[in-house]
Design a protein around this motif. Sequence first.
Motif, mmCIF file in Angstrom:
data_model
loop_
_atom_site.group_PDB
_atom_site.id
_atom_site.type_symbol
_atom_site.label_atom_id
_atom_site.label_comp_id
_atom_site.label_asym_id
_atom_site.label_seq_id
_atom_site.Cartn_x
_atom_site.Cartn_y
_atom_site.Cartn_z
ATOM 1 N N THR A 115 62.320 -7.821 118.485
ATOM 2 C CA THR A 115 60.898 -7.968 118.748
ATOM 3 C C THR A 115 60.247 -6.614 118.949
ATOM 4 O O THR A 115 59.142 -6.370 118.486
ATOM 5 C CB THR A 115 60.647 -8.823 120.004
ATOM 6 O OG1 THR A 115 61.338 -8.254 121.089
ATOM 7 C CG2 THR A 115 61.105 -10.238 119.808
ATOM 8 N N ASP A 118 59.604 -5.091 115.726
ATOM 9 C CA ASP A 118 58.922 -5.902 114.730
ATOM 10 C C ASP A 118 57.805 -6.737 115.342
ATOM 11 O O ASP A 118 57.622 -7.894 115.021
ATOM 12 C CB ASP A 118 59.950 -6.816 114.034
ATOM 13 C CG ASP A 118 59.420 -7.362 112.719
ATOM 14 O OD1 ASP A 118 58.409 -6.823 112.237
ATOM 15 O OD2 ASP A 118 60.006 -8.309 112.201
ATOM 16 N N SER A 119 57.027 -6.131 116.246
ATOM 17 C CA SER A 119 55.860 -6.778 116.820
ATOM 18 C C SER A 119 56.122 -8.193 117.306
ATOM 19 O O SER A 119 55.586 -9.158 116.771
ATOM 20 C CB SER A 119 54.708 -6.799 115.806
ATOM 21 O OG SER A 119 54.344 -5.502 115.443
ATOM 22 N N THR A 120 56.941 -8.329 118.319
ATOM 23 C CA THR A 120 57.308 -9.628 118.900
ATOM 24 C C THR A 120 57.700 -10.630 117.830
ATOM 25 O O THR A 120 57.163 -11.720 117.720
ATOM 26 C CB THR A 120 56.174 -10.217 119.771
ATOM 27 O OG1 THR A 120 54.980 -10.267 119.013
ATOM 28 C CG2 THR A 120 55.937 -9.374 120.988
ATOM 29 N N ASN A 121 58.645 -10.223 117.023
ATOM 30 C CA ASN A 121 59.075 -11.054 115.895
ATOM 31 C C ASN A 121 60.043 -12.134 116.360
ATOM 32 O O ASN A 121 61.207 -12.125 116.045
ATOM 33 C CB ASN A 121 59.741 -10.158 114.834
ATOM 34 C CG ASN A 121 60.053 -10.915 113.567
ATOM 35 O OD1 ASN A 121 59.584 -12.028 113.378
ATOM 36 N ND2 ASN A 121 60.838 -10.309 112.713
ATOM 37 N N LYS A 123 61.076 -15.540 115.846
ATOM 38 C CA LYS A 123 60.911 -16.601 114.857
ATOM 39 C C LYS A 123 61.481 -17.914 115.373
ATOM 40 O O LYS A 123 62.571 -17.954 115.922
ATOM 41 C CB LYS A 123 61.603 -16.213 113.552
ATOM 42 C CG LYS A 123 60.947 -15.003 112.889
ATOM 43 C CD LYS A 123 61.646 -14.650 111.605
ATOM 44 C CE LYS A 123 60.980 -13.437 110.975
ATOM 45 N NZ LYS A 123 61.676 -12.993 109.782
ATOM 46 N N HIS A 163 51.294 -4.766 119.011
ATOM 47 C CA HIS A 163 51.820 -6.035 119.519
ATOM 48 C C HIS A 163 50.703 -7.070 119.754
ATOM 49 O O HIS A 163 50.988 -8.185 120.184
ATOM 50 C CB HIS A 163 52.592 -5.820 120.816
ATOM 51 C CG HIS A 163 53.734 -4.853 120.673
ATOM 52 N ND1 HIS A 163 54.702 -4.998 119.717
ATOM 53 C CD2 HIS A 163 54.038 -3.720 121.363
ATOM 54 C CE1 HIS A 163 55.575 -3.994 119.825
ATOM 55 N NE2 HIS A 163 55.183 -3.213 120.808
ATOM 56 N N ARG A 250 51.342 -16.559 115.321
ATOM 57 C CA ARG A 250 52.132 -15.886 114.287
ATOM 58 C C ARG A 250 51.233 -15.104 113.337
ATOM 59 O O ARG A 250 50.118 -15.508 113.034
ATOM 60 C CB ARG A 250 52.905 -16.915 113.467
ATOM 61 C CG ARG A 250 54.248 -17.285 114.032
ATOM 62 C CD ARG A 250 55.099 -17.826 112.899
ATOM 63 N NE ARG A 250 56.367 -18.293 113.387
ATOM 64 C CZ ARG A 250 56.692 -19.576 113.499
ATOM 65 N NH1 ARG A 250 55.815 -20.503 113.192
ATOM 66 N NH2 ARG A 250 57.883 -19.934 113.921
ATOM 67 N N LYS A 255 55.674 -10.473 108.527
ATOM 68 C CA LYS A 255 56.978 -11.151 108.616
ATOM 69 C C LYS A 255 56.962 -12.321 109.605
ATOM 70 O O LYS A 255 57.947 -12.593 110.274
ATOM 71 C CB LYS A 255 58.075 -10.157 109.016
ATOM 72 C CG LYS A 255 58.216 -8.979 108.067
ATOM 73 C CD LYS A 255 59.289 -8.031 108.547
ATOM 74 C CE LYS A 255 59.365 -6.799 107.654
ATOM 75 N NZ LYS A 255 60.329 -5.809 108.150
ATOM 76 N N SER A 257 55.714 -12.607 112.437
ATOM 77 C CA SER A 257 55.973 -12.208 113.825
ATOM 78 C C SER A 257 54.906 -12.797 114.748
ATOM 79 O O SER A 257 53.793 -13.120 114.328
ATOM 80 C CB SER A 257 55.978 -10.684 113.937
ATOM 81 O OG SER A 257 54.719 -10.167 113.556
ATOM 82 N N LYS A 259 52.261 -12.379 117.682
ATOM 83 C CA LYS A 259 51.452 -11.324 118.302
ATOM 84 C C LYS A 259 50.562 -11.948 119.382
ATOM 85 O O LYS A 259 50.259 -13.142 119.352
ATOM 86 C CB LYS A 259 50.611 -10.614 117.243
ATOM 87 C CG LYS A 259 51.471 -9.915 116.181
ATOM 88 C CD LYS A 259 50.644 -9.232 115.120
ATOM 89 C CE LYS A 259 50.060 -7.938 115.620
ATOM 90 N NZ LYS A 259 49.527 -7.121 114.499
#
Length: 295
Positions: A115, A118-121, A123, A163, A250, A255, A257, A259
Motif C-alpha cells: 500500500t 502503491d497509494s493504499t493499494n 485490493k 494517497h 478505488r 491499479k 488502488s 485512495k
Amino acid sequence: MPGLSGTERAGCTKILKSMSKGDILSLSDTVTNKMIVVEDESEAIETILSFSKNAEELLKRRKVYREAIFKYLAKEGVAMPPNSEKHQLMKRTLEHWSPGKGKADERCSRETERTASDSTNLKAGESFDPLVLGHEFCQWFFQLLNSQNLSLGQQPQEWGPQHFWPDAKLRLLSSTGSEQMAEFLGAELVSLRLQSLAREERLLLSPNLEPLGLRALASPHGLVLVAVAGTIHRDAACLGIFEQIFGLIRSPLEKNSWKIKFVNLKIKGREALGEAEIAAPALTYNSTELQLFCR
C-alpha cells in the motif's frame, strides 16, 4: 540455548535501536558478563541478541525500560493503556511475536509495504469484507502517519497527497478545553494538515483495532467507510482520545488502488473526558450514523 525467533529478533532490534548508546553498551556488558568487547552500537545489539536465552529474558533486563516497549507497541499499531506496567507491556509484546501472530503480521506487513508504494493499494478479493479492508488500512495508515513523528527516531515513510483524491476533504474537530472546528479541502492541504499532527505537534495516534474500536461498511456506490477510535500520545504522556472516519474509493486509473476521499477527525483532550476510561476507547458512532456519511 533456544535463542530468539526471527520475529522476536526483528522486534528486539527495533526496541534496542530506540535506546541510548550508553544503555546498549551497558546491556551488552551485562549479557556477556563483560567477556566480549564491542566496538559500536550495531555490534553491541548483535551481541545482545546472540547471548540472550529468549525474548522474555531480554525484555526483563533493567536497561530495557517500559517506555521503550510502550513506544515499540504503539509503532506496531498495538494499543495499550498509557499507565501499563512493564510486565503487562512485556506480555503483550511476546503475544505480538507469537508464531500465529507473526504470520498475520507478516501478511499485514506485506500488505502495508504494497500500500505504501502503491497509494493504499488494498485490493479486495472475490469475497470482499469491508472490515478486513478497514483493519489493514488502519495498520497501514497509522504506521505511515506515526512515522512522520521525528521524535520517535525512525525513518519517515513516504507520506503525501498521492494517497488522497484531488478533492479530498478533512474535517477536524478538537475539544481540548475549548471546541474548535476546521476544514481543509484538496489533497495537498489535507495531507499537510494530517502530517503536521505527527511532525510539528509530535502526536502519536494509537488505534484500537479491537471490535469495539473499529467498524467498516461499504455503500452500494463504491464508497467504503472505516471508523476507528484510539488514544493520542506525546512521548510517554497520554493526551486524550480520537475518533476518525475515513471514506475510501478505488481509483481505476491507478491499479484499482484505494485512495482517501474524506477524513473526519474528532480529538478530545483529557480535560474534556472527565473520569471517562481512555485505555481502549470504543467508537461512539453506530452503523446508522455511519451510513449518513455515505450520502
